[in-house]
Design a protein around this motif. Sequence first.
Motif, PDB file in Angstrom:
ATOM      1  N   THR A   1       2.234  13.090   9.787  1.00 49.68           N
ATOM      2  CA  THR A   1       2.425  14.108  10.818  1.00 49.68           C
ATOM      3  C   THR A   1       3.129  15.320  10.217  1.00 49.68           C
ATOM      4  O   THR A   1       3.884  15.198   9.258  1.00 49.68           O
ATOM      5  N   TRP A   2       2.849  16.454  10.797  1.00 51.14           N
ATOM      6  CA  TRP A   2       3.559  17.677  10.412  1.00 51.14           C
ATOM      7  C   TRP A   2       4.603  18.052  11.460  1.00 51.14           C
ATOM      8  O   TRP A   2       5.245  19.087  11.343  1.00 51.14           O
ATOM      9  N   PHE A   3       4.755  17.262  12.502  1.00 50.74           N
ATOM     10  CA  PHE A   3       5.714  17.551  13.576  1.00 50.74           C
ATOM     11  C   PHE A   3       5.532  18.964  14.128  1.00 50.74           C
ATOM     12  O   PHE A   3       6.496  19.646  14.463  1.00 50.74           O
ATOM     13  N   ARG A   4       4.308  19.426  14.161  1.00 56.90           N
ATOM     14  CA  ARG A   4       3.957  20.767  14.664  1.00 56.90           C
ATOM     15  C   ARG A   4       4.582  21.898  13.848  1.00 56.90           C
ATOM     16  O   ARG A   4       4.663  23.037  14.307  1.00 56.90           O
ATOM     17  N   LEU A   5       5.062  21.602  12.652  1.00 55.08           N
ATOM     18  CA  LEU A   5       5.630  22.644  11.782  1.00 55.08           C
ATOM     19  C   LEU A   5       4.535  23.474  11.144  1.00 55.08           C
ATOM     20  O   LEU A   5       4.692  24.682  10.942  1.00 55.08           O
ATOM     21  N   VAL A   6       3.444  22.826  10.758  1.00 51.08           N
ATOM     22  CA  VAL A   6       2.260  23.499  10.209  1.00 51.08           C
ATOM     23  C   VAL A   6       1.036  22.790  10.781  1.00 51.08           C
ATOM     24  O   VAL A   6       1.132  21.669  11.289  1.00 51.08           O
ATOM     25  N   LYS A   7      -0.116  23.430  10.663  1.00 50.65           N
ATOM     26  CA  LYS A   7      -1.355  22.823  11.141  1.00 50.65           C
ATOM     27  C   LYS A   7      -1.970  21.980  10.033  1.00 50.65           C
ATOM     28  O   LYS A   7      -1.820  22.279   8.846  1.00 50.65           O
ATOM     29  N   TYR A   8      -2.664  20.945  10.454  1.00 43.48           N
ATOM     30  CA  TYR A   8      -3.437  20.162   9.497  1.00 43.48           C
ATOM     31  C   TYR A   8      -4.505  21.073   8.921  1.00 43.48           C
ATOM     32  O   TYR A   8      -5.101  21.869   9.630  1.00 43.48           O
ATOM     33  N   GLY A   9      -4.730  20.960   7.615  1.00 41.36           N
ATOM     34  CA  GLY A   9      -5.739  21.810   7.000  1.00 41.36           C
ATOM     35  C   GLY A   9      -6.177  21.315   5.644  1.00 41.36           C
ATOM     36  O   GLY A   9      -5.521  20.480   5.022  1.00 41.36           O
TER      37      GLY A   9
ATOM     38  N   GLU B   1     -10.438   3.746  -4.455  1.00 44.84           N
ATOM     39  CA  GLU B   1      -9.090   4.317  -4.353  1.00 44.84           C
ATOM     40  C   GLU B   1      -9.086   5.490  -3.373  1.00 44.84           C
ATOM     41  O   GLU B   1      -8.181   5.617  -2.544  1.00 44.84           O
ATOM     42  N   HIS B   2     -10.105   6.330  -3.488  1.00 46.49           N
ATOM     43  CA  HIS B   2     -10.221   7.492  -2.610  1.00 46.49           C
ATOM     44  C   HIS B   2     -10.333   7.046  -1.156  1.00 46.49           C
ATOM     45  O   HIS B   2      -9.645   7.574  -0.277  1.00 46.49           O
ATOM     46  N   ASP B   3     -11.183   6.064  -0.900  1.00 50.19           N
ATOM     47  CA  ASP B   3     -11.368   5.566   0.467  1.00 50.19           C
ATOM     48  C   ASP B   3     -10.080   4.972   1.025  1.00 50.19           C
ATOM     49  O   ASP B   3      -9.739   5.176   2.188  1.00 50.19           O
ATOM     50  N   ARG B   4      -9.348   4.249   0.200  1.00 48.17           N
ATOM     51  CA  ARG B   4      -8.104   3.623   0.660  1.00 48.17           C
ATOM     52  C   ARG B   4      -7.053   4.684   1.003  1.00 48.17           C
ATOM     53  O   ARG B   4      -6.379   4.596   2.017  1.00 48.17           O
ATOM     54  N   LEU B   5      -6.932   5.705   0.156  1.00 42.89           N
ATOM     55  CA  LEU B   5      -5.962   6.773   0.421  1.00 42.89           C
ATOM     56  C   LEU B   5      -6.348   7.599   1.650  1.00 42.89           C
ATOM     57  O   LEU B   5      -5.474   8.049   2.388  1.00 42.89           O
ATOM     58  N   ALA B   6      -7.629   7.782   1.873  1.00 44.00           N
ATOM     59  CA  ALA B   6      -8.086   8.554   3.027  1.00 44.00           C
ATOM     60  C   ALA B   6      -7.830   7.794   4.324  1.00 44.00           C
ATOM     61  O   ALA B   6      -7.532   8.392   5.355  1.00 44.00           O
ATOM     62  N   GLY B   7      -7.912   6.467   4.259  1.00 43.00           N
ATOM     63  CA  GLY B   7      -7.727   5.673   5.469  1.00 43.00           C
ATOM     64  C   GLY B   7      -8.888   5.867   6.426  1.00 43.00           C
ATOM     65  O   GLY B   7      -9.834   6.613   6.152  1.00 43.00           O
ATOM     66  N   SER B   8      -8.821   5.235   7.570  1.00 42.65           N
ATOM     67  CA  SER B   8      -9.922   5.308   8.533  1.00 42.65           C
ATOM     68  C   SER B   8     -10.033   6.686   9.165  1.00 42.65           C
ATOM     69  O   SER B   8     -11.090   7.068   9.664  1.00 42.65           O
ATOM     70  N   GLU B   9      -8.942   7.465   9.138  1.00 44.13           N
ATOM     71  CA  GLU B   9      -8.958   8.780   9.779  1.00 44.13           C
ATOM     72  C   GLU B   9      -9.144   9.932   8.796  1.00 44.13           C
ATOM     73  O   GLU B   9      -9.208  11.084   9.192  1.00 44.13           O
ATOM     74  N   GLY B  10      -9.200   9.650   7.497  1.00 44.77           N
ATOM     75  CA  GLY B  10      -9.431  10.686   6.500  1.00 44.77           C
ATOM     76  C   GLY B  10      -8.161  11.348   5.994  1.00 44.77           C
ATOM     77  O   GLY B  10      -7.080  11.160   6.547  1.00 44.77           O
ATOM     78  N   PHE B  11      -8.311  12.125   4.942  1.00 37.48           N
ATOM     79  CA  PHE B  11      -7.171  12.776   4.302  1.00 37.48           C
ATOM     80  C   PHE B  11      -6.469  13.777   5.232  1.00 37.48           C
ATOM     81  O   PHE B  11      -5.262  13.907   5.203  1.00 37.48           O
ATOM     82  N   LEU B  12      -7.244  14.506   6.031  1.00 38.16           N
ATOM     83  CA  LEU B  12      -6.625  15.512   6.900  1.00 38.16           C
ATOM     84  C   LEU B  12      -5.609  14.891   7.850  1.00 38.16           C
ATOM     85  O   LEU B  12      -4.521  15.429   8.040  1.00 38.16           O
ATOM     86  N   LYS B  13      -5.938  13.772   8.454  1.00 38.11           N
ATOM     87  CA  LYS B  13      -5.040  13.138   9.425  1.00 38.11           C
ATOM     88  C   LYS B  13      -3.891  12.377   8.766  1.00 38.11           C
ATOM     89  O   LYS B  13      -2.934  12.023   9.429  1.00 38.11           O
ATOM     90  N   ASN B  14      -3.984  12.114   7.480  1.00 37.89           N
ATOM     91  CA  ASN B  14      -2.935  11.352   6.796  1.00 37.89           C
ATOM     92  C   ASN B  14      -2.001  12.223   5.975  1.00 37.89           C
ATOM     93  O   ASN B  14      -1.119  11.722   5.295  1.00 37.89           O
ATOM     94  N   GLN B  15      -2.184  13.532   6.021  1.00 36.84           N
ATOM     95  CA  GLN B  15      -1.284  14.425   5.302  1.00 36.84           C
ATOM     96  C   GLN B  15       0.005  14.591   6.087  1.00 36.84           C
ATOM     97  O   GLN B  15       0.081  14.269   7.265  1.00 36.84           O
TER      98      GLN B  15
ATOM     99  N   TYR C   1       0.858  -1.184   0.000  1.00 36.75           N
ATOM    100  CA  TYR C   1       0.000   0.000   0.000  1.00 36.75           C
ATOM    101  C   TYR C   1       0.893   1.232   0.000  1.00 36.75           C
ATOM    102  O   TYR C   1       1.508   1.578   1.012  1.00 36.75           O
ATOM    103  N   ASP C   2       0.999   1.889  -1.130  1.00 38.93           N
ATOM    104  CA  ASP C   2       1.831   3.078  -1.307  1.00 38.93           C
ATOM    105  C   ASP C   2       1.034   4.310  -0.881  1.00 38.93           C
ATOM    106  O   ASP C   2       0.082   4.692  -1.562  1.00 38.93           O
ATOM    107  N   PRO C   3       1.387   4.959   0.236  1.00 38.03           N
ATOM    108  CA  PRO C   3       0.611   6.108   0.705  1.00 38.03           C
ATOM    109  C   PRO C   3       0.718   7.330  -0.205  1.00 38.03           C
ATOM    110  O   PRO C   3      -0.052   8.277  -0.071  1.00 38.03           O
TER     111      PRO C   3
END
Length: 176
Positions: A140-148, A111-125, A69-71
């Motif tokens: 994770t953004w390591f607190r460098l930027v906010k999820y958006g 494909e969209h559902d698989r890429l989003a994962g159970s937590e959605g696109f926002l949490k997987n960016q 599974y290639d993220p």
Amino acid sequence: DFDGKDGTEIIWSNCDRLSENNTLSEPDFNAIVTHARNRLALVFHKYLSGQVRGKKLSMTLNGQTIDAYDPFYSQHNATQDLPPEILSVKGKKIKISPYILPHFSKLKSAEHDRLAGSEGFLKNQGFYVYRNHRLIISGTWFRLVKYGELAQLVRIGVDIPNSLDDLWKITVDKSD
């Protein structure tokens, strides 16, 4: 049975840590197995796809093959594979590879559902950090930027060689 092939076989039986007092229902057990399969497909996707030394790792769970599974969905023609950047740290190379996933209009629903994962696109960016081609930190953004919303399709691969373990203070069991 490996039929004369090289490899490692791991057999788990009587898994007493899956539930307290054997109260795990069959649907809950199946959900745990599905989660494990998906996690293995993600963590070892570079090995399962043959990206490492050009040799595909074969992995099965309950007799079923685990597919990579290639993220980054890097093989999709609408994925934007931006130029990688190489950083030199203590004479070793760290590769940073940014990707922008396809817009949902360019994906099939599955494909969209698989890429989003159970937590959605926002949490997987965000960043996907690999040590020796194995995923150790994801989304994770390591607190460098906010999820958006504006960055929900952005994923950045960071490949760290195991020769820099002392710098990152990675323990032998990779738990820290």
